[in-house]
Write an enzyme that holds these catalytic residues in place. Structure first.
Site, PDB file in Angstrom:
ATOM      1  N   ASP A 278      -8.043  -3.562   8.607  1.00  9.72           N
ATOM      2  CA  ASP A 278      -7.726  -3.828   7.214  1.00  9.72           C
ATOM      3  C   ASP A 278      -8.746  -4.811   6.649  1.00  9.72           C
ATOM      4  O   ASP A 278      -8.540  -6.014   6.664  1.00  9.72           O
ATOM      5  CB  ASP A 278      -6.304  -4.407   7.123  1.00  9.72           C
TER       6      ASP A 278
ATOM      7  N   LYS B  16      -6.951   1.159  12.558  1.00 10.32           N
ATOM      8  CA  LYS B  16      -7.382   1.137  11.155  1.00 10.32           C
ATOM      9  C   LYS B  16      -7.474  -0.321  10.724  1.00 10.32           C
ATOM     10  O   LYS B  16      -6.457  -0.971  10.473  1.00 10.32           O
ATOM     11  CB  LYS B  16      -6.400   1.909  10.279  1.00 10.32           C
TER      12      LYS B  16
ATOM     13  N   GLU C  84      -8.199   5.660  16.789  1.00 12.99           N
ATOM     14  CA  GLU C  84      -8.793   4.331  16.595  1.00 12.99           C
ATOM     15  C   GLU C  84      -7.827   3.456  15.809  1.00 12.99           C
ATOM     16  O   GLU C  84      -6.893   3.960  15.201  1.00 12.99           O
ATOM     17  CB  GLU C  84     -10.090   4.462  15.764  1.00 12.99           C
TER      18      GLU C  84
ATOM     19  N   GLU D 174     -15.929  -1.807   9.366  1.00 14.32           N
ATOM     20  CA  GLU D 174     -15.039  -2.567   8.493  1.00 14.32           C
ATOM     21  C   GLU D 174     -15.329  -4.052   8.678  1.00 14.32           C
ATOM     22  O   GLU D 174     -15.303  -4.553   9.808  1.00 14.32           O
ATOM     23  CB  GLU D 174     -13.585  -2.246   8.878  1.00 14.32           C
TER      24      GLU D 174
ATOM     25  N   ASP E 102       0.765   4.275  -2.551  1.00  7.93           N
ATOM     26  CA  ASP E 102       0.533   5.667  -2.139  1.00  7.93           C
ATOM     27  C   ASP E 102       1.640   6.581  -2.661  1.00  7.93           C
ATOM     28  O   ASP E 102       1.393   7.718  -3.044  1.00  7.93           O
ATOM     29  CB  ASP E 102       0.497   5.776  -0.609  1.00  7.93           C
TER      30      ASP E 102
ATOM     31  N   LYS F 233      -0.246   5.148   8.767  1.00  8.68           N
ATOM     32  CA  LYS F 233      -0.089   3.753   8.335  1.00  8.68           C
ATOM     33  C   LYS F 233       1.226   3.177   8.828  1.00  8.68           C
ATOM     34  O   LYS F 233       2.274   3.821   8.710  1.00  8.68           O
ATOM     35  CB  LYS F 233      -0.113   3.685   6.806  1.00  8.68           C
TER      36      LYS F 233
ATOM     37  N   CYS G  80       0.417 -28.538 -15.160  1.00 12.18           N
ATOM     38  CA  CYS G  80       0.940 -29.755 -15.762  1.00 12.18           C
ATOM     39  C   CYS G  80      -0.269 -30.597 -16.138  1.00 12.18           C
ATOM     40  O   CYS G  80      -1.064 -30.963 -15.278  1.00 12.18           O
ATOM     41  CB  CYS G  80       1.820 -30.510 -14.763  1.00 12.18           C
TER      42      CYS G  80
ATOM     43  N   ARG H  75     -18.791   0.364  -0.333  1.00 12.80           N
ATOM     44  CA  ARG H  75     -18.337   1.707  -0.652  1.00 12.80           C
ATOM     45  C   ARG H  75     -18.550   2.054  -2.130  1.00 12.80           C
ATOM     46  O   ARG H  75     -18.896   3.165  -2.469  1.00 12.80           O
ATOM     47  CB  ARG H  75     -16.858   1.858  -0.312  1.00 12.80           C
TER      48      ARG H  75
ATOM     49  N   TYR I  41     -16.878   2.124  13.268  1.00 13.20           N
ATOM     50  CA  TYR I  41     -16.044   3.286  13.563  1.00 13.20           C
ATOM     51  C   TYR I  41     -16.647   4.656  13.222  1.00 13.20           C
ATOM     52  O   TYR I  41     -15.971   5.663  13.383  1.00 13.20           O
ATOM     53  CB  TYR I  41     -14.684   3.152  12.889  1.00 13.20           C
TER      54      TYR I  41
ATOM     55  N   CYS J  91       1.537 -37.786 -13.201  1.00 19.71           N
ATOM     56  CA  CYS J  91       2.458 -36.890 -12.495  1.00 19.71           C
ATOM     57  C   CYS J  91       2.370 -37.187 -10.984  1.00 19.71           C
ATOM     58  O   CYS J  91       1.296 -37.011 -10.384  1.00 19.71           O
ATOM     59  CB  CYS J  91       2.063 -35.449 -12.826  1.00 19.71           C
TER      60      CYS J  91
ATOM     61  N   CYS K  71       7.428 -34.490 -13.696  1.00 15.66           N
ATOM     62  CA  CYS K  71       7.235 -35.580 -14.648  1.00 15.66           C
ATOM     63  C   CYS K  71       7.690 -35.226 -16.059  1.00 15.66           C
ATOM     64  O   CYS K  71       7.587 -36.046 -16.966  1.00 15.66           O
ATOM     65  CB  CYS K  71       5.766 -36.024 -14.656  1.00 15.66           C
TER      66      CYS K  71
ATOM     67  N   SER L  73     -12.365   8.421   1.402  1.00 16.28           N
ATOM     68  CA  SER L  73     -11.259   7.648   1.964  1.00 16.28           C
ATOM     69  C   SER L  73     -10.444   8.572   2.869  1.00 16.28           C
ATOM     70  O   SER L  73     -10.771   9.741   3.032  1.00 16.28           O
ATOM     71  CB  SER L  73     -10.414   7.019   0.875  1.00 16.28           C
ATOM     72  N   LEU L  74      -9.397   8.056   3.428  1.00 16.17           N
ATOM     73  CA  LEU L  74      -8.587   8.845   4.355  1.00 16.17           C
ATOM     74  C   LEU L  74      -7.269   9.185   3.688  1.00 16.17           C
ATOM     75  O   LEU L  74      -6.738   8.378   2.931  1.00 16.17           O
ATOM     76  CB  LEU L  74      -8.293   8.024   5.609  1.00 16.17           C
TER      77      LEU L  74
ATOM     78  N   ASP M 203       0.839  -1.196   0.000  1.00 13.78           N
ATOM     79  CA  ASP M 203       0.000   0.000   0.000  1.00 13.78           C
ATOM     80  C   ASP M 203       0.875   1.247   0.000  1.00 13.78           C
ATOM     81  O   ASP M 203       0.561   2.252  -0.623  1.00 13.78           O
ATOM     82  CB  ASP M 203      -0.866   0.042   1.261  1.00 13.78           C
ATOM     83  N   GLN M 204       1.981   1.130   0.714  1.00 14.90           N
ATOM     84  CA  GLN M 204       2.860   2.291   0.857  1.00 14.90           C
ATOM     85  C   GLN M 204       3.465   2.693  -0.493  1.00 14.90           C
ATOM     86  O   GLN M 204       3.496   3.859  -0.859  1.00 14.90           O
ATOM     87  CB  GLN M 204       3.965   1.932   1.832  1.00 14.90           C
TER      88      GLN M 204
ATOM     89  N   CYS N 296       7.121 -29.753 -16.689  1.00 16.40           N
ATOM     90  CA  CYS N 296       6.833 -30.076 -15.291  1.00 16.40           C
ATOM     91  C   CYS N 296       8.105 -30.593 -14.595  1.00 16.40           C
ATOM     92  O   CYS N 296       8.744 -31.515 -15.092  1.00 16.40           O
ATOM     93  CB  CYS N 296       5.730 -31.132 -15.228  1.00 16.40           C
TER      94      CYS N 296
END
Ligand code: IVH
Length: 666
Positions: free
Chosen positions: A117, A115, A113, A173, A38, A312, A424, A136, A225, A430, A409, A83-84, A34-35, A406
């Site tokens: 996920d 957050k 609070e 959430e 962002d 975060k 495969c 959302r 929340y 196999c 095999c 969003s935040l 996520d970082q 593979c």
């Protein structure tokens, strides 16, 4: 020149972010943290600000993401779901506090609070009753998922205490605990279905299921929340949440009201380590101005409120050497690349291996043997490789070429169109596929034959068992002569094999290990078709007429039964005496619906779709899969597809409810 470069970069960033959005929202397979996401987004926003002439309403910076799925009815949010904005350092947090203080020249309290996920949800309560649940979506319109939400046990349908406003919205959430996530993936692995990358993706996938009974099987939870409404009890957000707890909502009691940045920082640091002891994932904390009046004064930007910010936590990462890549072959033949790493300590454990998922992901990361790679541990149990330290890359390194054959095999691998994984195809030859299928066949929810993995391995190596039918040919002498077996254990194994002949048809069907035919699908198929003979005869259209059976499952079933080796297996298992039919056959009940044809769509309150189909047939009627001029009735449930409804209206076909249908049978 500089200008041109920046313009180029804008186009490039848009492309990259579109790709990541697609991976995140559509495939549920994010490949960057996520970082990192962002950071790219911030870079794009900054460049777009400097180049207003390049504004584009389709730029990824213009959207808050869109999780809508058009199979659900859409609903409008009374209060947009914003969003935040994210912060990652104390300085950024200080900037936020400074901006708040510039506008509010008074004392400001903050509510801190966790957050969570997961997936956000907005619930409307009228007169103490849950009336609507909306995802959302794009922030303004979302999917109506009320039916699915009702299956979540910790969400109150009717409120207990009386001092709530006549109408209000509450947001929270939806999450899955690590334990629940592990179980879901274990089951998916057994069914040969693609695994969820993390608990959040699993929760998101679950909320969007069409079948509420399947949602009910997954232990979702919801942490609340935020409250919205005209007559909330208090001007303090914190106190409103405390009230909501007293009305029956799950509002965690670790929310904390803070008066200063020092207190806020204490909260952040405490949870930075304490989060490792929570049974679910959080990815940071949220800091909100507590007074609703002050929130109103601060207002919102187009995407996020000015009165709240997320802090975060960085996903725990480590850098280590990629020594080699190996390839694992599973029961279904799916090939998974695995990174073998120089051991490195990460979030409490030593990591030696990390998942690389598939060829696309390897190419996207452009990892090479000898690279220093960045490993990250998020909600996943298996850590993943999220990037490469290019500064340490050797000049001689070459991109890794995904294997073509593979490793077990030697068969050339195949990759079906639209699928991310290589397979495969040598199902019957196999070794890991054969052993995997045998293990699945005897597993507890299937035939429940009491044999350990090591026993299967032994029986396989000795050439005694190659197909499930071979279990039923084993003799006492053969078993007792195996290492580690005595008379008693040999007799026990034979007894357990004998007992398995009584296992019900739907479990036998599940035991066959047909791709996508898991426990639930097996039950539906057994109920719908009644016997293996009927199932084997069914064509694609007939298969998709069964509840919950879509095109992909139907094709997989057809493919399975078209193979001579599978036909032989069924014949052998039948001869061994296994159950290949449901116990009670259906008797026609009346002729009340004779000559009438029905199309069923949506989900119903009193009966499952299969039960309704059976009622139609038992009473002389006919089930059709699509609405045509030959249809007499469209039996319409909740969440039905808008296309069918429109078609029925266009053709003037009578649309009836479940209750009206039941009246026809009285
Ligand atoms: S407040 C306008 N509080 O984070 C305020 N959100 O990045 C928006 N989330 O969509 C939400 N825990 O899904 C808020 N304690 C919390 C939260 C939280 C998780 C999620 C929520 C939101 C996303 C924003």
């Amino acid at each position: 020149m500089e200008n041109e470069k920046e313009q180029q970069r804008i186009l490039e960033l848009r492309k990259i972010l579109h790709e990541h959005n697609y991976r995140y929202y559509v495939l549920s397979q994010p490949v960057i943290s996520d970082q990192e996401y962002d950071r790219l987004m911030q870079e794009l926003i900054e460049l777009e600000r400097r180049h207003p002439d390049m504004a584009d309403e389709n730029s990824p910076s213009m959207r808050v993401g869109d999780d809508r799925n058009l199979e659900f009815e859409q609903g409008e949010h009374k209060y947009p779901m914003l969003s935040l904005s994210n912060t990652y350092s104390e300085e950024e947090l200080q900037d936020f506090i400074r901006r708040v203080n510039e506008t509010i020249q008074d004392n400001v309290s903050y509510c801190c609070e966790l957050k969570y996920d997961g997936v956000s949800i907005s619930l409307t309560y009228r007169n103490g009753k849950l009336v609507r649940a909306l995802t959302r979506g794009d922030g303004y319109r979302g999917d109506v998922v009320t039916r699915n939400i009702r299956t979540i046990k910790s969400i109150p349908m009717v409120l207990s205490q009386g001092d709530y406003p006549a109408e209000f919205e509450i947001r929270g959430e939806i999450i899955l605990t690590h334990e629940a996530f592990r179980k879901i993936n274990e089951e998916r692995e057994e069914n040969g279905e693609p695994l969820f990358a993390n608990p959040r993706n699993a929760a998101a996938g679950t909320i969007k299921l069409q079948q509420s009974s399947e949602v009910a099987r997954r232990p979702l939870d919801c942490m609340f929340y935020a409250l919205f409404g005209e007559n909330l009890p208090s001007d303090s957000h914190f106190e409103n949440l405390e009230k909501a707890r007293s009305w029956g909502f799950k509002v965690p009691d670790w929310n904390k009201r803070c008066q200063s940045i020092v207190e806020i920082n204490d909260f952040i640091h405490y949870w930075e380590t304490e989060r490792n002891n929570l049974p679910f994932d959080i990815d940071g904390v949220v800091i909100k101005v507590d007074s609703l009046t002050q929130q109103r004064i601060l207002g919102n930007t187009a995407k996020s409120p000015r009165w709240a910010v997320a802090y975060k936590y960085k996903a725990e990462q480590a850098v280590t050497l990629l020594e080699s890549v190996s390839y694992q072959v599973g029961r279904t033949g799916a090939v998974t690349p695995v990174a073998n790493l120089r051991p490195v300590f990460l979030a409490g454990t030593t990591v030696k291996r990390a998942s690389l998922h598939n060829a696309d992901q390897m190419a996207l990361l452009d990892i090479r043997i000898g690279d220093y790679v960045i490993v990250e541990k998020g909600g996943e149990i298996i850590p993943k490789v999220v990037g490469v330290d290019l500064s340490k890359r050797s000049a001689e390194s070459k991109p890794i070429e995904f294997i073509t054959h593979c490793p077990e095999c030697g068969t050339p691998l195949v990759r079906n169109e639209g699928e991310a994984r290589h397979y495969c195809p040598n199902e019957d030859g196999c070794p890991p596929q054969i052993k995997g299928k045998l293990e699945h066949f005897i597993s507890r929810k299937a035939m429940d034959i009491n044999a350990a993995e090591a026993t299967i391995d032994l029986l396989y190596r000795k050439g005694l068992v190659r197909t499930p039918a071979d279990f039923y040919r084993l003799t006492f002498e053969q078993i007792v002569s195996l290492e580690r077996f005595g008379e008693k254990s040999a007799r026990n194994l034979l007894k357990s094999i004998e007992e398995s002949k009584k296992v019900a048809f739907h479990r036998v069907l599940y035991a066959l290990g047909i791709r996508y035919v898991g426990e639930t699908v097996s039950k539906k198929l057994a109920r719908h078709f009644g016997s293996i003979d009927n199932l084997m005869k069914a064509n694609l259209t007939e298969l998709t007429e069964a509840e919950e059976i879509g095109e992909i499952i139907a094709q997989s079933i057809r493919q399975y039964f078209s193979k001579p080796s599978n036909q032989k297996l069924i014949e052998d298992l039948k001869n061994a005496g296994l159950q290949f039919a449901e116990k009670a056959p259906v008797q026609p009940a009346s002729n009340k619906l004779a000559g009438k044809s029905f199309v069923i769509s949506g989900v119903f309150r009193l009966h499952s779709r299969d039960e309704l189909k059976r009622l139609i047939e038992e009473n002389g009627g006919k089930n059709l899969s699509s609405v045509t001029s030959r249809t007499d009735y469209l039996l319409a449930g909740e969440n039905m597809g808008p296309a069918k409804m429109e078609q029925a209206k266009k053709l003037n076909i009578k649309i009836i409810t479940e209750e009206e249908f039941l009246k026809m049978l009285e």
